[in-house]
Design an enzyme around this catalytic site. Structure first.
Site, PDB file in Angstrom:
ATOM      1  N   SER A 114       0.891  -1.295   0.055  1.00 21.24           N
ATOM      2  CA  SER A 114       0.007   0.010   0.092  1.00 21.24           C
ATOM      3  C   SER A 114       1.033   0.993   0.074  1.00 21.24           C
ATOM      4  O   SER A 114       1.996   1.218   0.571  1.00 21.24           O
ATOM      5  CB  SER A 114      -0.828  -0.146   1.335  1.00 21.24           C
ATOM      6  OG  SER A 114      -1.329   1.251   1.603  1.00 21.24           O
TER       7      SER A 114
ATOM      8  N   LYS B 177       2.654  -4.194   6.455  1.00 24.57           N
ATOM      9  CA  LYS B 177       3.212  -4.058   4.949  1.00 24.57           C
ATOM     10  C   LYS B 177       4.355  -3.843   4.977  1.00 24.57           C
ATOM     11  O   LYS B 177       5.242  -4.688   4.080  1.00 24.57           O
ATOM     12  CB  LYS B 177       2.161  -2.914   4.402  1.00 24.57           C
ATOM     13  CG  LYS B 177       0.611  -3.217   4.267  1.00 24.57           C
ATOM     14  CD  LYS B 177       0.327  -4.370   3.565  1.00 24.57           C
ATOM     15  CE  LYS B 177      -1.089  -4.882   3.111  1.00 24.57           C
ATOM     16  NZ  LYS B 177      -1.371  -6.131   2.621  1.00 24.57           N
TER      17      LYS B 177
ATOM     18  N   TYR C 277      -1.215  -0.993  10.855  1.00 21.03           N
ATOM     19  CA  TYR C 277      -1.618  -1.494   9.345  1.00 21.03           C
ATOM     20  C   TYR C 277      -0.455  -1.329   8.506  1.00 21.03           C
ATOM     21  O   TYR C 277       0.111  -2.441   7.821  1.00 21.03           O
ATOM     22  CB  TYR C 277      -2.945  -1.065   8.987  1.00 21.03           C
ATOM     23  CG  TYR C 277      -3.169  -1.180   7.450  1.00 21.03           C
ATOM     24  CD1 TYR C 277      -3.315  -2.609   6.870  1.00 21.03           C
ATOM     25  CD2 TYR C 277      -3.072   0.020   6.589  1.00 21.03           C
ATOM     26  CE1 TYR C 277      -3.367  -2.549   5.429  1.00 21.03           C
ATOM     27  CE2 TYR C 277      -3.039  -0.278   5.156  1.00 21.03           C
ATOM     28  CZ  TYR C 277      -3.238  -1.466   4.622  1.00 21.03           C
ATOM     29  OH  TYR C 277      -3.227  -1.645   3.304  1.00 21.03           O
TER      30      TYR C 277
END
Ligand code: UFG
Length: 341
Positions: free
Chosen positions: A124, A151, A147
């Site tokens: 992302s 990643k 989050y």
């Protein structure tokens, strides 16, 4: 060629599966339905006439992943499964690290055991610490939330994996703001509860499920004062995965690519475009900025163009049209149908 798609029943997964089938790949989908259900896979069958081999399995259950690799000759993996809410990750960091990082470790260990070394990983734009202006892949990395850090950690793990064994070939895809739906209106984005993201919020206001949109900040240093993002049509994103699979099958190494259009649009521009294509008014109020948001964030997508031979083709008009068609045909997402099954 056989591709295992983890998280293949989700929003990006289902659109990617459809494109993979159209490109002639044989698919196996693994999903635990933590944020999805079986309906999109049925709909892919309706659209393509092709069945997808499906495993209801969890990446945290290593035995169940091994079973999939034992029963199938897998050539490559597209790894999309993972939790994806920034807000939730702040509330429950341990479950995010466990699910996203440990799940990927188990997947990679199993791939290693079965000598499958080709992977496309779903990352992302949130991995960039300077989320400002046109961002290229060599921009400084760092994330403000758990989050995003899952990643980033996974990206680092994949790089280490390649250093340890140069047979690996991994493309990391850093998505900007995926929106829209398949043009049939049969596949789209399902929101659990009140949407966090702009486009599903707008479509639910347009259909009357939500009263009005709150615009988070009208005083950004942008032409109309609202935040600017790089919205990318989910079918363009899906096509990016096909190009990435082609690349990993013919090369080795690990490399990150931005998947965005390179164009930024403001919240206000999105509202105006959506109103035009839907013929509905989108009532809104301007409220305080949302913590953690930046003014402007869009991709420099030139690396993906050079090396993946991929470029986004659809503009915001098509994004809004397709998102609206999906919302109109499926006012409750896939839920109505799930209840009937
Ligand atoms: N916005 C509103 N009102 C809303 C929702 C959003 O004004 O109800 C605004 C935001 O402030 C922002 C823009 O609309 O300016 C886009 O917001 P989204 O929540 O749709 O998307 P973000 O850019 O905040 O985040 C998305 C994904 C993240 C991912 C990030 C990568 O949701 O998971 O892109 O850049 F990490």
């Amino acid at each position: 060629m056989v591709i295992l798609v983890t998280g293949g029943a989700g929003y990006i997964g289902s659109h990617t599966c459809l494109e993979l089938i159209n490109a002639g790949y044989e698919l196996i989908v693994l999903d635990n339905f933590s944020n999805s259900n079986i309906v999109p896979l049925h709909r892919i069958y309706e659209i393509t006439g092709k069945h997808i081999k499906f495993y209801h399995a969890d990446l945290l259950n290593k035995n169940s992943i091994e079973k999939i690799f034992m029963e199938n000759k897998i050539d490559a993996v597209i790894h999309l499964a993972g939790y994806k809410s920034v807000g939730q990750s702040v509330q429950s960091p341990l479950s995010y690290y466990h699910n996203n990082v440990t799940g990927t470790l188990f997947l990679c260990q199993t791939m290693q055991k079965f000598n499958v070394t080709k992977m496309v990983f779903s990352s992302s734009a949130t991995v960039y610490s300077i989320n400002e202006g046109a961002i290229s892949e060599d921009a400084q990395l760092g994330s403000s939330n758990p989050y995003g850090r899952t990643k980033l950690m996974i990206e680092e793990i994949l790089k280490d994996l390649y250093v340890s064994d140069n047979n690996w070939s991994i493309s990391i895809l850093r998505y900007f703001n995926p929106v829209g739906a398949h043009s049939s209106g049969r596949l789209g984005e399902e929101s659990n509860g009140i949407p966090n993201n702009l486009m599903p919020y707008i479509t639910q206001v347009a259909i009357g499920k939500l009263e009005q949109l709150q615009i988070f900040g009208g005083d950004y240093p942008t032409p109309d004062g609202t935040g600017i993002r790089d919205y990318i049509h989910v079918m363009d994103l899906a096509a990016g995965h096909i190009r990435a699979i082609e690349r990993v099958m013919t090369s080795t190494g690990v490399k990150a690519y931005n998947l965005g259009t390179g164009n930024g649009y403001s919240v206000m521009e999105m509202i105006i475009m959506f109103s035009q294509v839907s013929g509905r008014k989108i009532p809104y109020t301007i409220v305080d900025r949302r913590p953690g948001d930046v003014a402007v964030c869009y991709a420099d997508p030139s690396m993906a163009k050079r090396e993946l031979f991929w470029e986004a083709e659809r503009g915001i008009e098509e994004m809004c049209e397709d998102a609206w068609r999906w919302q109109l045909i499926n006012p409750s997402g896939y839920k109505e149908i799930v209840r009937k099954i």
